[in-house]
Design a protein around this motif. Sequence first.
Motif, mmCIF file in Angstrom:
data_model
loop_
_atom_site.group_PDB
_atom_site.id
_atom_site.type_symbol
_atom_site.label_atom_id
_atom_site.label_comp_id
_atom_site.label_asym_id
_atom_site.label_seq_id
_atom_site.Cartn_x
_atom_site.Cartn_y
_atom_site.Cartn_z
ATOM 1 N N ASP A 42 -7.856 2.992 -0.641
ATOM 2 C CA ASP A 42 -8.388 2.742 0.695
ATOM 3 C C ASP A 42 -8.822 4.050 1.347
ATOM 4 O O ASP A 42 -9.775 4.090 2.111
ATOM 5 C CB ASP A 42 -7.341 2.051 1.571
ATOM 6 N N SER A 43 -8.098 5.121 1.049
ATOM 7 C CA SER A 43 -8.448 6.446 1.561
ATOM 8 C C SER A 43 -7.888 7.495 0.605
ATOM 9 O O SER A 43 -6.923 7.243 -0.112
ATOM 10 C CB SER A 43 -7.901 6.649 2.973
ATOM 11 N N GLU B 100 -4.288 6.215 -0.969
ATOM 12 C CA GLU B 100 -3.507 5.031 -0.615
ATOM 13 C C GLU B 100 -4.086 3.841 -1.376
ATOM 14 O O GLU B 100 -5.257 3.511 -1.216
ATOM 15 C CB GLU B 100 -3.568 4.776 0.886
ATOM 16 N N CYS C 160 0.857 -1.180 0.000
ATOM 17 C CA CYS C 160 0.000 0.000 0.000
ATOM 18 C C CYS C 160 0.897 1.235 0.000
ATOM 19 O O CYS C 160 1.836 1.330 0.800
ATOM 20 C CB CYS C 160 -0.917 -0.005 1.225
ATOM 21 N N VAL D 164 -3.404 -0.232 -2.811
ATOM 22 C CA VAL D 164 -2.657 -1.488 -2.750
ATOM 23 C C VAL D 164 -2.373 -1.932 -4.186
ATOM 24 O O VAL D 164 -3.285 -2.014 -5.016
ATOM 25 C CB VAL D 164 -3.450 -2.572 -1.989
ATOM 26 N N LYS E 35 -9.810 2.352 -6.390
ATOM 27 C CA LYS E 35 -9.059 1.319 -5.685
ATOM 28 C C LYS E 35 -8.471 1.819 -4.371
ATOM 29 O O LYS E 35 -7.874 1.051 -3.633
ATOM 30 C CB LYS E 35 -7.911 0.808 -6.571
#
Length: 158
Positions: free
Chosen positions: A147-148, A99, A85, A101, A145
């Motif tokens: 996460d934040s 962020e 990540c 991955v 995609k």
Amino acid sequence: MAVREILQYGDNRLNTICEPIKEFNEEVLDIIQDLKDTLYDGTGIGLAAPQIGILKRAILIDLRMGGEPIILINPEIVESSGSECDYEGCLSYVGYEGEVVRPTRVVVEGLNENGEGIRYSAKGLLARAFCHEIDHLDGILYMSKADSMYELVEEEEE
């Protein structure tokens, strides 16, 4: 050829699956030159043809570390491994990072600007750049995609 306008988030062309390039002719060389002119006019490390309004499968990556730029036509990730990540940004979504991955290693195959087969084994930032730019060719933006997400704000000088 020309510095092109980079399409911004919200433009439907960025969500389009691009067509493979079947013929290597002057049009392909023009696309490559426009990718170069546009990327080098700014600060990014990669650019995909749909970002400049060309719905064809072509990417340019230049980590700007003194190496040769990578031009790939009809690229495909044929192997990937690992997972990491890290932060990503995009010239089509200026002022934000997310962020995401991604694999830590990838093997990518495609064609060079002469239509000859070429293969890259990449890790780290180059692997991430390949994944990011190839996603553009499939109409996928990194934000989907992430996460934040974070808005980049310039700090005021005191």
